[in-house]
Design an enzyme around this catalytic site. Structure first.
Site, PDB file in Angstrom:
ATOM      1  N   VAL A 162      17.751   3.494  32.438  1.00 16.12           N
ATOM      2  CA  VAL A 162      17.950   4.279  31.223  1.00 16.12           C
ATOM      3  C   VAL A 162      18.299   5.712  31.618  1.00 16.12           C
ATOM      4  CG1 VAL A 162      16.829   5.206  29.160  1.00 16.12           C
ATOM      5  CG2 VAL A 162      16.364   2.846  29.896  1.00 16.12           C
TER       6      VAL A 162
ATOM      7  N   GLN B 247      -4.970   0.563  31.372  1.00 17.50           N
ATOM      8  CA  GLN B 247      -5.831   0.034  30.315  1.00 17.50           C
ATOM      9  C   GLN B 247      -5.337   0.442  28.942  1.00 17.50           C
ATOM     10  OE1 GLN B 247     -10.690   0.027  29.554  1.00 17.50           O
ATOM     11  NE2 GLN B 247      -9.771   1.555  30.874  1.00 17.50           N
TER      12      GLN B 247
ATOM     13  N   GLU C 145      -8.138   6.678  45.913  1.00 21.19           N
ATOM     14  CA  GLU C 145      -7.937   5.255  46.233  1.00 21.19           C
ATOM     15  C   GLU C 145      -7.055   5.087  47.467  1.00 21.19           C
ATOM     16  OE1 GLU C 145      -6.726   3.243  42.524  1.00 21.19           O
ATOM     17  OE2 GLU C 145      -8.813   2.588  42.446  1.00 21.19           O
TER      18      GLU C 145
ATOM     19  N   LYS D 133      14.735  -0.991  35.092  1.00 25.21           N
ATOM     20  CA  LYS D 133      15.491  -0.618  36.290  1.00 25.21           C
ATOM     21  C   LYS D 133      15.516  -1.747  37.323  1.00 25.21           C
ATOM     22  CE  LYS D 133      14.997   2.997  39.779  1.00 25.21           C
ATOM     23  NZ  LYS D 133      14.071   4.042  40.268  1.00 25.21           N
TER      24      LYS D 133
ATOM     25  N   ASP E 246       2.417   6.044  29.506  1.00 20.62           N
ATOM     26  CA  ASP E 246       2.292   7.384  30.088  1.00 20.62           C
ATOM     27  C   ASP E 246       3.090   8.443  29.345  1.00 20.62           C
ATOM     28  OD1 ASP E 246       0.826   6.003  31.927  1.00 20.62           O
ATOM     29  OD2 ASP E 246       2.260   6.199  33.572  1.00 20.62           O
TER      30      ASP E 246
ATOM     31  N   GLY F  95      11.537  -0.216  29.620  1.00 22.88           N
ATOM     32  CA  GLY F  95      10.535  -0.183  30.686  1.00 22.88           C
ATOM     33  C   GLY F  95       9.634  -1.400  30.662  1.00 22.88           C
ATOM     34  N   ALA F  96       9.464  -2.024  31.820  1.00 22.71           N
ATOM     35  CA  ALA F  96       8.629  -3.221  31.926  1.00 22.71           C
ATOM     36  C   ALA F  96       7.359  -2.918  32.712  1.00 22.71           C
ATOM     37  CB  ALA F  96       9.411  -4.367  32.567  1.00 22.71           C
ATOM     38  N   GLY F  97       6.765  -1.768  32.399  1.00 19.90           N
ATOM     39  CA  GLY F  97       5.445  -1.462  32.951  1.00 19.90           C
ATOM     40  C   GLY F  97       4.382  -2.185  32.123  1.00 19.90           C
ATOM     41  N   TYR F  98       3.155  -1.713  32.244  1.00 19.16           N
ATOM     42  CA  TYR F  98       2.059  -2.383  31.520  1.00 19.16           C
ATOM     43  C   TYR F  98       2.312  -2.394  30.016  1.00 19.16           C
ATOM     44  CZ  TYR F  98      -0.482  -1.969  35.933  1.00 19.16           C
ATOM     45  OH  TYR F  98      -0.864  -2.065  37.245  1.00 19.16           O
TER      46      TYR F  98
END
Lengths: 404, 404
Positions: B81, B318, B170, B38, B300, B10-13
């Protein structure tokens, strides 16, 4: 004595030219002029293929009627015409009625579906600002949804265009420019996209010079369009279309079906009881409905035979505008009860079909043109329509100057 | 001796911070680093409410992974994955497998639907670039279709947002800016549009200071948002939602239903057999899965208890980024088999919820902020995330500088 009341129905090419000429030619004491139109804007019907594909914003293809007419001379009513009572000489609208002494019917065309089932329910049209932006958004939504589904449905990326006439071909030309942009915007492989043009006639662009037809078809094929010429759509269904292939029926799955294969006159004309052929009335030389000297019919609802080939002239903006000029003149004669009415004769300066940005095919002043020259002429024709209605300031505001 | 293989999922934060730190801290001979994602891009999850509303183009909210990683040090594999076999120490993807010595699971969250029927079928999410642009296009299509129907369906212009948490609020803030634009674009009367926020909890923005919650709710109400607080969605149906009003059930018709009421961990984590709570694993102080010293879980999918209130920290960018820093350090220690691993402690600098352009509410370094100050801080926070991952050049390229 009461001033004669002139009522013009529809602010398309014919109606707007009539009104802009009338407001100059007829004195303030000579007549009351009323223009009735569904929207508060005029739109360029001949530019809708661009707005539908998303290559031109729809606001570029419309302008406010109040900016064009002389509001001190013309009473503009925004309302939808429901019916015409030619005996009582009144027009019924959704929100009111209006009586006339002279009526101009310039209500434009309705799509002709030739009784093909499912087109009304499942096919999109290229007929108005509303329909153009809906079609644009529908195509975008199909592309946006493609990557969201675990099992990819390639048919979401298939667009069927029914009809290889003027509108169909011009729309395909714009798709040729737009599809690569959509692929980039929505991360879609260009090779997954299919654009299929289905035409029942034995040729694309019927009535065009065969050399120009070949140029157009080759150009569009290079951009990825598949042509199924001489193929009739039997039915439009939720999943796509059914076509006849010889004796066999074949289903073509498509997320988008566009019906661009012809128009008929307005249903209001049919229901008003004028003698008509598919909503078009064979008008007299002065553009009046037979037997109704107080009713002028112009534009797509008027039927005029081209004696040379013994077939009706096609409904075009060019003819509608020329009719508007003659109609205004003849109305002046009618209300003054003096002078001579003019006889309408179409003066076909040419016809150019756009093939997307910077390419086109057509005939102008009898000369065949292809490529950038034709494309340039097409833009000049578009700008001329603006000039005719709104003068130089409208050309500056809405004109097409993206010339090579 | 074979180099240890570090595989990051995973290339999230969290994943991107881990990889960008590893590629600097770990020598070329010390480890093989593989990143699996992905898409070939990273996206800013915390900006998706803007892309979904259409106030920010989705391309502004993503960037290419190859532009961020050191391609000579990191082997990037674009694949999805499917499962993790922690006994065989391998990861199964759609198009292949990869073995690991150390694994970092930073796969991000999945939506939590709390068993509410119909949400998966009929509600849109704000979870990815794909979903954001689909939602944007869906709303546009509803507006584009409104004027096309003879009988106007006002419910096309109703948008229900399920959840008044961070994402819901938001997104509502962006709609406040976007709806007037859409009304202009599609000739729709603003008064016909309804934006309804349904929240089961007894307050909007649970966990926020009540003063800030009031500010946010008032601001959004002024922009036309209707709040149904303390109201549970019972079911989502094709036509809208069904809510409970006391003992009664009420159907609210809506052309668009957005589900923004919470997330759970990734299903891959659940299926891999780690002990978990709704897909989140209670990691040890070094961010490792209990009993699996070779598996780090961050972002997460990691569960960390805030001892002060005895509740889990919420899943935020964060915390995921802070975990990425610690994870990279601890991996260096692990592969070198020397040094001391760092213990992860969240350092909450603040939390700001945007309310559309130029307004926001939040707490930064313990100070309550509202209005333009808060909005400015929100943009600084967004820019900081870019800076952390890609340094100043990424901030210049993708940063938010539309500051009052």
């Amino acid at each position: 004595m009461r001033k004669p009341r002139i009522v013009v129905l529809g602010a398309g090419y014919g109606g707007l030219i009539t009104v802009t000429r009338l407001q100059k030619q007829v004195g303030v004491d000579e007549a009351e002029i009323t223009l009735i139109n569904k929207n508060d804007y005029h739109y360029e019907t001949t530019w809708l293929h661009e707005a539908s594909a998303g290559t031109l914003h729809h606001d570029k293809a419309r302008y406010q009627i109040k900016d064009i007419i002389d509001n001190s001379r013309v009473n503009f009513v925004q309302d939808t015409v429901v019916s015409i009572d030619k005996e009582a000489k009144k027009v019924v609208m959704t929100n009111g009625e209006v009586e006339y002494d002279y009526l101009v019917i310039s209500l434009g065309a309705h799509p002709e579906t030739f009784g093909i089932q499912g087109l009304k329910e499942f096919a999109f049209g290229i007929t108005s600002i509303d329909s153009a932006r809906q079609l644009r958004e529908h195509i975008e939504y199909q592309f946006a949804t493609y990557n969201m589904e675990a099992e990819k449905k390639d048919e979401r990326l298939t667009i069927v265009v029914g009809g290889a006439g003027f509108t169909g071909i011009e729309f395909l030309g714009e798709l040729g420019n737009r599809i690569p942009e959509l692929c980039k915007e929505y991360d879609v492989d260009f090779n997954k996209v299919r654009i299929i043009c289905v035409e029942a006639a034995p040729t694309a662009l019927p009535g065009f010079d065969p050399e120009l037809v070949d140029y157009a078809v080759n150009h569009l094929q290079k951009k990825g369009v598949e042509f199924m010429i001489g193929t009739a759509i039997k039915e439009c269904i939720e999943e796509g279309i059914i076509v006849a292939k010889g004796e066999e029926l074949e289903t073509i799955k498509a997320g988008t079906v566009v019906w661009a294969a012809g128009v008929r006159g307005n249903s209001v004309v049919e229901e008003a009881g004028f003698e008509n052929m598919r909503g078009r009335v064979k008008v007299d030389g002065f553009l009046r409905a037979p037997g109704h000297d107080d009713v002028f019919i112009i534009g797509d609802c008027a039927l005029i035979i081209n004696e040379e080939i013994n077939r009706p002239y096609p409904p075009t903006a060019q003819i509608a505008m020329q009719q508007g000029e003659v109609c205004a003149k003849n109305l002046s004669v009618a209300i003054r009860e003096r002078g001579e009415m003019a006889t309408f004769t179409p003066d076909i300066k040419g016809s150019v079909a756009s093939l997307g940005e910077h390419d086109a095919v057509g005939v102008v002043f009898g000369k065949k043109l292809v490529g950038t020259k034709a494309s340039f002429m097409k833009k000049m024709i578009d700008n001329r329509a603006l000039f005719m209605v709104g003068g130089p300031s409208l050309v500056v505001k809405k004109g097409k100057f993206n010339i090579l």
